[in-house]
Design an enzyme around this catalytic site. Structure first.
Site, PDB file in Angstrom:
ATOM      1  N   GLY A   1       0.862  -1.176   0.000  1.00 53.66           N
ATOM      2  CA  GLY A   1       0.000   0.000   0.000  1.00 53.66           C
ATOM      3  C   GLY A   1       0.893   1.219   0.000  1.00 53.66           C
ATOM      4  O   GLY A   1       2.100   1.108   0.206  1.00 53.66           O
TER       5      GLY A   1
ATOM      6  N   ARG B   1       4.460   5.664   1.692  1.00 55.26           N
ATOM      7  CA  ARG B   1       5.123   6.981   1.762  1.00 55.26           C
ATOM      8  C   ARG B   1       4.615   7.902   0.662  1.00 55.26           C
ATOM      9  O   ARG B   1       5.335   8.777   0.195  1.00 55.26           O
ATOM     10  CB  ARG B   1       6.636   6.823   1.676  1.00 55.26           C
ATOM     11  CG  ARG B   1       7.135   6.021   0.485  1.00 55.26           C
ATOM     12  CD  ARG B   1       8.629   6.185   0.384  1.00 55.26           C
ATOM     13  NE  ARG B   1       9.221   5.230  -0.532  1.00 55.26           N
ATOM     14  CZ  ARG B   1      10.497   5.243  -0.858  1.00 55.26           C
ATOM     15  NH1 ARG B   1      11.277   6.182  -0.381  1.00 55.26           N
ATOM     16  NH2 ARG B   1      10.980   4.346  -1.677  1.00 55.26           N
TER      17      ARG B   1
ATOM     18  N   GLY C   1       8.180   6.868   5.915  1.00 51.89           N
ATOM     19  CA  GLY C   1       7.302   7.597   5.006  1.00 51.89           C
ATOM     20  C   GLY C   1       8.021   8.638   4.154  1.00 51.89           C
ATOM     21  O   GLY C   1       7.377   9.452   3.488  1.00 51.89           O
TER      22      GLY C   1
ATOM     23  N   ASP D   1       3.423  -4.462  -7.745  1.00 47.92           N
ATOM     24  CA  ASP D   1       2.941  -3.180  -7.222  1.00 47.92           C
ATOM     25  C   ASP D   1       3.613  -2.008  -7.929  1.00 47.92           C
ATOM     26  O   ASP D   1       3.263  -0.860  -7.692  1.00 47.92           O
ATOM     27  CB  ASP D   1       3.174  -3.080  -5.706  1.00 47.92           C
ATOM     28  CG  ASP D   1       4.632  -3.207  -5.333  1.00 47.92           C
ATOM     29  OD1 ASP D   1       5.275  -4.184  -5.770  1.00 47.92           O
ATOM     30  OD2 ASP D   1       5.155  -2.332  -4.620  1.00 47.92           O
TER      31      ASP D   1
HETATM   32  P1  AMP Z   1       8.943   0.649  -3.405  1.00 49.63           P
HETATM   33  O1  AMP Z   1      10.135  -0.221  -3.280  1.00 49.63           O
HETATM   34  O2  AMP Z   1       9.234   2.135  -3.343  1.00 49.63           O
HETATM   35  O3  AMP Z   1       8.069   0.309  -4.565  1.00 49.63           O
HETATM   36  O4  AMP Z   1       8.103   0.395  -2.085  1.00 49.63           O
HETATM   37  C1  AMP Z   1       7.556  -0.856  -1.729  1.00 49.63           C
HETATM   38  C2  AMP Z   1       6.620  -0.690  -0.554  1.00 49.63           C
HETATM   39  O5  AMP Z   1       7.320  -0.208   0.596  1.00 49.63           O
HETATM   40  C3  AMP Z   1       5.493   0.309  -0.781  1.00 49.63           C
HETATM   41  O6  AMP Z   1       4.375  -0.168  -0.078  1.00 49.63           O
HETATM   42  C4  AMP Z   1       6.046   1.573  -0.192  1.00 49.63           C
HETATM   43  O7  AMP Z   1       5.026   2.458   0.188  1.00 49.63           O
HETATM   44  C5  AMP Z   1       6.793   1.039   1.015  1.00 49.63           C
HETATM   45  N1  AMP Z   1       7.910   1.899   1.418  1.00 49.63           N
HETATM   46  C6  AMP Z   1       9.114   2.044   0.816  1.00 49.63           C
HETATM   47  N2  AMP Z   1       9.882   2.913   1.472  1.00 49.63           N
HETATM   48  C7  AMP Z   1       9.172   3.355   2.523  1.00 49.63           C
HETATM   49  C8  AMP Z   1       9.404   4.276   3.602  1.00 49.63           C
HETATM   50  N3  AMP Z   1      10.565   4.920   3.723  1.00 49.63           N
HETATM   51  N4  AMP Z   1       8.421   4.458   4.506  1.00 49.63           N
HETATM   52  C9  AMP Z   1       7.248   3.817   4.403  1.00 49.63           C
HETATM   53  N5  AMP Z   1       6.968   2.939   3.432  1.00 49.63           N
HETATM   54  C10 AMP Z   1       7.905   2.705   2.507  1.00 49.63           C
HETATM   55 MG    MG Z   2       6.615   0.935  -5.525  1.00 47.87          MG
END
Ligand code: AMP
Ligand code: MG
Length: 471
Positions: free
Chosen positions: A90, A93, A127, A256
């Site tokens: 979900g 951030r 976040g 995702d």
């Molecule tokens: P991503 O690798 O950016 O596609 O992120 C994968 C998942 O981890 C998603 O649900 C993001 O919202 C969550 N996420 C990544 N980095 C953070 C962060 N620093 N704080 C909160 N959620 C994160």
């Molecule tokens: Mg992502």
């Protein structure tokens, strides 16, 4: 100045209801320093008239845009990460901040954030987005757009004055919030979440939402879910082919990170290839090379299969299988189109074009360490031997390894040859976006807060975009 008359708010996502997103508030950042605003993108949605102060109020402090989403919505989704299912994803951030129509096309576009604060989906995360992560995404999207890849556009980057701890950057490191302009944030993982809970009605509602807003031509289809899958396969084939012609390795092709309009987005550990290398892997944590350059088509297809699985809740499987079977031939066609586009030549028919693509990849592989990815396309643009054979790589091209390629390419006519008159093609070397240059741009920012190289790079990429004329 406030928004221009071209600003046409049209928030559609909220009507999906409470099961699809959670209302959230943006973090209260200690500072908001505007580092980048994309006025060309902003003009397509009537926001280029905002003053810097207004811009920062909307895209740093997230005051709602007039008539738009309020409060912002953290979107719910699941996804397969490196092939294992994660039901705890979900927007952790980010959030959906606004939706509006694009001038000229009427497409429904989203402004979504990255690094805007914690949400119910943050798990243990802060976040936040590092400034380096924001800078890297701005550069990636500019380059991809220039190379004709369907991509989200970086809309705004605001530095937010916090100190973040990260395992993959010298820490503490600076913070930022990025806003991206994208043709939907509905991910394959959005479907997966509702399928996981076996909520057929919600999968059906999501199909209807996506068709109504992004594939209106399919509204009358007999089997809407299968027609949608077929259309998404076609878009995904085009996207994947365009990465392969751009020499781009996304790095994290989880479900995702794939949206239903076939725009790539969410650029973390991406790389552009230095030279032809199917095993090139972008993410240090991708130890098995699951998302290596040459395996991207397979990764995308695997993701499409997961989407098909979700849609099987709301239709028969035979038409879904048929739709999936369309991916491979579509990918082949799109790869030809993308490669011809990059070489700047007119198609000559499937058989000929397939052979040209094959000898092109063959020649690049033979070039090995001696030939970087971008110079190959730059030297041969328009199919003109005179540029290639008088340039810095003339000796390599004159050799036997390039004979088959040269012979084939000679049978092709230039597409829009007037493009070669652009001063860009008189440069000694083409624009590239390799890791060393990104690191150098970042170190100017990190060490001296010097943004000159960053903005100069964006200006040079913009010149390349205009010269290539691919987007
Ligand atoms: P991503 O690798 O950016 O596609 O992120 C994968 C998942 O981890 C998603 O649900 C993001 O919202 C969550 N996420 C990544 N980095 C953070 C962060 N620093 N704080 C909160 N959620 C994160
Ligand atoms: Mg992502």
């Amino acid at each position: 100045m406030p928004v221009s008359p071209a600003y046409r708010p049209d928030p559609q996502f909220p009507s999906l209801g409470a099961e699809f997103a959670d209302p959230v508030a943006a973090a209260d950042f200690p500072a908001t320093m505007l580092r980048f605003r994309n006025d060309r993108a902003a003009a397509t949605v009537g926001l280029e008239t905002l003053s810097d102060d207004e811009w920062t109020a909307h895209f740093g402090r997230f005051q709602p845009l007039p008539g738009n989403i309020d409060p912002p919505l953290a979107l719910r989704y699941h996804g397969h990460q490196f092939r294992s299912y994660n039901p705890d994803l979900g927007d952790g951030r980010g959030f959906l901040f606004a939706q509006m129509r694009e001038a000229g096309t009427d497409r429904l576009l989203d402004l979504g954030t990255k690094g805007s604060g914690q949400t119910p989906w943050s798990r243990s995360g802060d976040g936040r987005l590092t400034l380096k992560g924001g800078v890297r995404e701005v550069l990636a999207t500019a380059m991809l757009e220039a190379l004709g890849v369907p991509t989200s556009r970086s809309f705004s980057l605001v530095e937010t004055g916090e100190a973040l701890q990260r395992g993959d950057e010298p820490s503490p490191t600076r913070s930022s919030v990025l806003v991206r302009l994208s043709h939907s944030h509905v991910r394959f993982g959005t479907f997966q979440r509702h399928a996981y809970f076996e909520a057929k009605d919600r999968v059906g509602a999501l199909v209807d939402h996506v068709v109504a807003n992004y594939y209106p031509d399919l509204a009358g289809a007999n089997d809407r879910p299968a027609a949608l899958l077929e259309a998404v396969c076609a878009k995904a084939a085009r996207l994947t082919a365009s990465w392969m012609a751009a020499g781009f390795v996304h790095g994290v092709l989880n479900t995702d990170n794939m949206n239903i309009t076939g725009e790539s987005f969410d650029y973390g550990p991406y790389r552009f290839l230095p030279q032809s290398d199917p095993n090139f892997t972008a993410a240090y944590f991708d130890q098995h090379g699951l998302y290596s350059f040459g395996r991207q088509p397979e990764a995308v297809f695997w993701n499409l299969q997961q989407l098909a699985g979700c849609l099987s809740l709301v239709t028969e499987s035979d038409p879904l299988v048929e739709a999936l079977n369309g991916f491979s031939p579509a990918y082949r066609r799109e790869l030809m189109a993308a490669m011809l586009g990059r070489l700047g030549v007119k198609p000559r028919g499937d058989e000929e074009d397939a052979a040209l693509v094959q000898v092109s990849f063959g020649a690049m592989a033979e070039g090995g360490e001696r030939l970087r990815w971008e110079p190959f396309f730059f030297d041969w643009f328009g199919g003109r031997e005179d540029r290639a054979l008088t340039g810095p790589r003339a000796d390599l091209y004159a050799g036997a390894d390039f004979a088959a390629f040269r012979q084939r390419l000679a049978t092709y006519e230039a597409e829009r040859p007037e493009r070669l008159a652009h001063p860009y093609f008189a440069q000694a070397e083409p624009e590239e976006l390799l890791i060393d240059e990104i690191e150098a741009i970042w170190s100017d920012i990190a060490e001296r807060d010097d943004w000159t190289a960053f903005h100069a790079k964006l200006a040079r990429i913009e010149a390349a975009r205009v010269a290539w004329g691919l987007s």
